[in-house]
Design a protein around this motif. Sequence first.
Motif, PDB file in Angstrom:
ATOM      1  N   ILE A 156      -8.948 -18.702  18.803  1.00 39.32           N
ATOM      2  CA  ILE A 156      -7.590 -19.607  19.267  1.00 39.32           C
ATOM      3  C   ILE A 156      -6.771 -17.971  19.221  1.00 39.32           C
ATOM      4  O   ILE A 156      -6.856 -17.155  18.420  1.00 39.32           O
ATOM      5  CB  ILE A 156      -7.139 -20.970  18.948  1.00 39.32           C
ATOM      6  N   TYR A 192      -7.423 -18.164  14.412  1.00 42.14           N
ATOM      7  CA  TYR A 192      -6.055 -18.161  15.060  1.00 42.14           C
ATOM      8  C   TYR A 192      -5.736 -16.243  14.974  1.00 42.14           C
ATOM      9  O   TYR A 192      -4.946 -15.783  13.609  1.00 42.14           O
ATOM     10  CB  TYR A 192      -4.488 -18.518  14.658  1.00 42.14           C
ATOM     11  N   ARG A 213      -2.343 -27.897  19.278  1.00 46.04           N
ATOM     12  CA  ARG A 213      -3.285 -28.872  18.626  1.00 46.04           C
ATOM     13  C   ARG A 213      -4.161 -28.376  17.896  1.00 46.04           C
ATOM     14  O   ARG A 213      -4.573 -29.449  17.288  1.00 46.04           O
ATOM     15  CB  ARG A 213      -4.037 -28.237  20.514  1.00 46.04           C
ATOM     16  N   ARG A 214      -4.699 -27.006  17.596  1.00 39.85           N
ATOM     17  CA  ARG A 214      -5.028 -26.502  16.621  1.00 39.85           C
ATOM     18  C   ARG A 214      -4.945 -27.398  15.045  1.00 39.85           C
ATOM     19  O   ARG A 214      -5.252 -27.953  13.811  1.00 39.85           O
ATOM     20  CB  ARG A 214      -6.113 -25.532  16.377  1.00 39.85           C
ATOM     21  N   THR A 247      -3.571 -18.485  21.680  1.00 41.83           N
ATOM     22  CA  THR A 247      -2.033 -18.505  22.195  1.00 41.83           C
ATOM     23  C   THR A 247      -1.216 -19.860  21.289  1.00 41.83           C
ATOM     24  O   THR A 247      -1.995 -20.774  20.453  1.00 41.83           O
ATOM     25  CB  THR A 247      -2.496 -19.370  23.714  1.00 41.83           C
ATOM     26  N   ASP A 272       0.254 -22.691  22.280  1.00 37.65           N
ATOM     27  CA  ASP A 272      -0.498 -24.257  22.741  1.00 37.65           C
ATOM     28  C   ASP A 272      -1.219 -24.326  21.477  1.00 37.65           C
ATOM     29  O   ASP A 272      -1.780 -25.404  21.465  1.00 37.65           O
ATOM     30  CB  ASP A 272      -0.685 -24.190  24.188  1.00 37.65           C
ATOM     31  N   ASP A 273      -2.628 -23.232  22.049  1.00 39.28           N
ATOM     32  CA  ASP A 273      -3.986 -23.765  21.180  1.00 39.28           C
ATOM     33  C   ASP A 273      -3.328 -23.574  19.396  1.00 39.28           C
ATOM     34  O   ASP A 273      -4.739 -24.553  18.988  1.00 39.28           O
ATOM     35  CB  ASP A 273      -4.858 -22.319  21.385  1.00 39.28           C
TER      36      ASP A 273
END
Length: 240
Positions: free
Chosen positions: A109, A84, A117-118, A111, A113-114
């Motif tokens: 990633i 991240y 989710r991750r 963002t 949102d990412d």
Amino acid sequence: MTLRYLTANLAQQIDEELMGAAGAFSLDQLMELAGLACAQTLATVYPRERYSRVLVGCGPGNQGGDGLVAARHLAMFGYKPTVYLPKLGSKEIYKRLHSQCQNMDIATINTEDDLRRRLEESDVVLDAIFGFSFQPPIRSPFDTALKLITDSKLPIVSVDIPSGWNVEEGNKDHVALRPDVLISLTAPKEGVRGFKGRHFLGGRFVTKEMERKYQLNLPEYPGFAQIVELPSGVSQKEKL
């Protein structure tokens, strides 16, 4: 003799001497050894058979560089790291470390949102967002990132100083991460004296001359390991 805990100024001074005539290390060398120690710590506490999916949070400074090195080593150990990286560091070394991760097919990633989710798909978090030079307040996008990581309830391994902690006063603002495991680099910092979780020391690069000069009283590293476990302190609740 008692292990010495470092103030922010002393930690900075030792870093500068390590890369000066006293230590003669390059930044690349120190990051490689520090990142390897971080990867070994996570692998020691969280075996890949149960915790293979690692979310590695990297800030744009040297702390994030350590995280990128750790992500690469974790991939080599058989883990499945994701980086991240909300803000790419500007130094050339940082860009090279990120390219090395990309060459290992490690996903990046950036963002909110990412990240959300991750985190749902991860088993453990390696926190390499802020280092001992961090100064509050926690700004966007890192404030949201720390909250998402905390809310995920995933186990957290923090590098050197938990993100959001004051290097000398600990989690005084009660808005920082509260990791389960800490890997202190060079020597532990004043703000983590009361840390209760599993605490490791890493960065097996301090010269004997420097250890004597600053009376660090470091423990012996076992065999060829890059880390050594330290005794835990008082509970975080007691400290708060």
